[in-house]
Motif scaffolding. Structure first.
Motif, PDB file in Angstrom:
ATOM      1  N   PHE A 199       0.842  -1.190   0.000  1.00 19.63           N
ATOM      2  CA  PHE A 199       0.000   0.000   0.000  1.00 19.63           C
ATOM      3  C   PHE A 199       0.880   1.245   0.000  1.00 19.63           C
ATOM      4  O   PHE A 199       1.928   1.275   0.649  1.00 19.63           O
ATOM      5  CB  PHE A 199      -0.911   0.015   1.233  1.00 19.63           C
ATOM      6  N   ASN A 200       0.443   2.262  -0.724  1.00 21.14           N
ATOM      7  CA  ASN A 200       1.175   3.521  -0.787  1.00 21.14           C
ATOM      8  C   ASN A 200       0.775   4.377   0.413  1.00 21.14           C
ATOM      9  O   ASN A 200      -0.140   5.208   0.331  1.00 21.14           O
ATOM     10  CB  ASN A 200       0.877   4.244  -2.104  1.00 21.14           C
TER      11      ASN A 200
ATOM     12  N   TYR B 224      -9.855  -2.818  -0.058  1.00 24.39           N
ATOM     13  CA  TYR B 224      -8.446  -3.198   0.081  1.00 24.39           C
ATOM     14  C   TYR B 224      -7.900  -4.016  -1.086  1.00 24.39           C
ATOM     15  O   TYR B 224      -6.679  -4.193  -1.192  1.00 24.39           O
ATOM     16  CB  TYR B 224      -8.194  -4.001   1.370  1.00 24.39           C
TER      17      TYR B 224
ATOM     18  N   ALA C 238      -4.841  -3.462  -3.968  1.00 22.62           N
ATOM     19  CA  ALA C 238      -3.409  -3.587  -3.682  1.00 22.62           C
ATOM     20  C   ALA C 238      -2.912  -5.025  -3.743  1.00 22.62           C
ATOM     21  O   ALA C 238      -1.692  -5.246  -3.703  1.00 22.62           O
ATOM     22  CB  ALA C 238      -3.116  -3.008  -2.292  1.00 22.62           C
TER      23      ALA C 238
ATOM     24  N   HIS D 149      -4.349  -4.682   6.781  1.00 22.01           N
ATOM     25  CA  HIS D 149      -5.329  -3.621   6.533  1.00 22.01           C
ATOM     26  C   HIS D 149      -5.511  -2.751   7.780  1.00 22.01           C
ATOM     27  O   HIS D 149      -5.751  -1.534   7.663  1.00 22.01           O
ATOM     28  CB  HIS D 149      -6.658  -4.231   6.114  1.00 22.01           C
TER      29      HIS D 149
ATOM     30  N   VAL E 109      -2.779  -0.274   7.673  1.00 19.16           N
ATOM     31  CA  VAL E 109      -3.067   0.724   6.641  1.00 19.16           C
ATOM     32  C   VAL E 109      -4.032   1.778   7.172  1.00 19.16           C
ATOM     33  O   VAL E 109      -3.787   2.988   7.054  1.00 19.16           O
ATOM     34  CB  VAL E 109      -3.643   0.042   5.383  1.00 19.16           C
TER      35      VAL E 109
ATOM     36  N   GLU F 247      -2.998   5.725   7.932  1.00 17.29           N
ATOM     37  CA  GLU F 247      -3.677   6.776   7.173  1.00 17.29           C
ATOM     38  C   GLU F 247      -4.409   7.745   8.087  1.00 17.29           C
ATOM     39  O   GLU F 247      -4.414   8.965   7.846  1.00 17.29           O
ATOM     40  CB  GLU F 247      -4.626   6.154   6.154  1.00 17.29           C
TER      41      GLU F 247
END
Length: 395
Positions: free
Chosen positions: A33-34, A326, A329, A345, A348, A352
């Protein structure tokens, strides 16, 4: 190519089962993930220096330590990930928040309502100066369950009438399985109720967007004494004996109502032969139903009651499309995800939220509500299964 993104330096406390899953998540999240912040696995904390060093090297942590209090004083730690038994959650989390660190703590939030209330209050105070906190109910991050929540919120099954939730395992069904910390009330707080029942309480709240109003519950301990393994030495009541007492429940049953009046049935058992990790939930509404079973975790079943009877039936949705939560990715459609992906996740979503200056969910207040439900089930069981109201959390 230079990566100019700021780093998020993580200290993790505890390195057993949950420590391994969290480590895998911290490793994999930034690679798939970015993320706006780059997680840095700075330090792993454990009680035994030699074992912790070995775990740090195996799991990918930069260094090892044995004093979590000293780690909290370090300026090169931004977030503390707590993967210890429940009896230490409150002390570590509150100290970490007071030191300005973000906190992730494994479920259940605490071992008692009083501890959970104190933790939630500490989280609200810490929020004032930008420290964020989250409790790790990772099943919220399963793509099929994320899809279920979206469909319910969109009104696809109408107004919720009933929720039926189970979490069934069999790892204690053998009466000679050894005693461990999860069977010690001082360490774990409760048995099947808090260990796996907490998940289906939280999942009910997550999917319906509601909280519990009241419960009637029953707890049962089937095996009251077990052999003491060498690794279990030091648990309460085990000194110098070959067998020790089980001081928690083996199974929990409850009926409940949500705020809307919808009915709920809950069952958590670690004595269900043949069920390895069967977290199941089915929600029936005025226009249809949704069903999920974690032992088939990439599938969501949806029933549309507005269809003609001639063609009506549960539709099987394989939640592996790029359009599903999700999944963009990960792998091509039809290539299933596994248990560990929920933890990735979770990282992530947490990273974020921190980068955006927002409060992640589930919050400590969400964890407090779950703790109040668990407490009400236990009090009801002690009081002849009497209906027990759920206290409304303070904000």
């Amino acid at each position: 190519m230079t990566d100019n993104r700021p780093h998020l330096r993580v200290a993790m406390i505890g390195h057993s089962f949950m420590g391994r899953t969290h480590s895998q998540a911290w490793r994999s999240a930034p690679r798939f993930f970015n993320l706006p912040l780059v997680p840095e696995m700075a330090v792993l904390v454990g009680r035994d220096a030699e074992r912790t060093q070995a775990a740090a090297e195996k799991l990918g942590w930069a260094e090892a330590a044995t004093d979590w209090r000293a780690v909290l004083e370090r300026d090169d730690v931004d977030l503390v990930d707590i993967c210890t038994p429940g009896d230490s959650h409150a002390e570590i989390a509150e100290a970490a928040l007071a030191s300005g660190k973000h906190v992730l703590v494994e479920k259940p939030l605490a071992n008692s309502v009083e501890e959970a209330e104190s933790m939630a209050a500490a989280a609200r105070r810490a929020r004032e100066f930008g420290a964020r906190s989250m409790v790790g109910f990772t099943y919220r991050r399963v793509p099929a369950l994320q899809l279920a929540q979206q469909l319910i919120a969109e009104g696809r099954i109408g107004e919720i009438r009933q929720v039926r939730a189970q979490y069934l395992q069999d790892w204690l069904a053998d009466a000679e399985a050894p005693l461990g910390w999860r069977l010690d009330k001082e360490k774990a707080g409760s048995g099947a109720l808090g260990d796996i029942g907490a998940h289906i309480v939280d999942m009910t709240c997550f999917l319906t967007g509601q909280r519990f109003a009241g419960v009637s519950g029953m707890l049962e301990t089937f095996v009251h004494e077990r052999p003491v393994a060498e690794s279990s030495a030091g648990l309460s009541g085990t000194a110098g004996v070959g067998r020790g007492p089980v001081t928690v429940d083996d199974a929990a049953l409850a009926t409940a109502r949500l705020e809307s009046g919808a009915t709920v049935s809950l069952e958590a058992s670690r004595f269900a032969w043949g069920r390895k990790n069967a977290m199941r939930i089915e929600l029936s509404g005025t226009q249809g139903a949704i069903a999920f079973d974690f032992e088939d975790m990439n599938v969501l079943e949806v029933y549309d009651a507005t269809e003609p009877a001639r063609t009506a039936g549960f539709r099987r949705i394989l939640a592996t499309e790029p359009e599903h939560p999700y999944l963009e990715a990960w792998w091509p459609p039809g290539h299933a995800l596994g248990y560990e992906h929920g933890f990735t996740h979770q990282v992530v979503d947490l990273v974020e939220a921190i980068a955006a200056g927002e409060d992640p969910t589930p919050s400590f207040d969400d964890g407090l509500h779950v703790q109040r439900v668990l407490d009400a089930v236990e009090r009801s069981s002690l009081n002849e299964n009497r209906w027990t109201q759920i206290q409304t959390p303070t904000s």
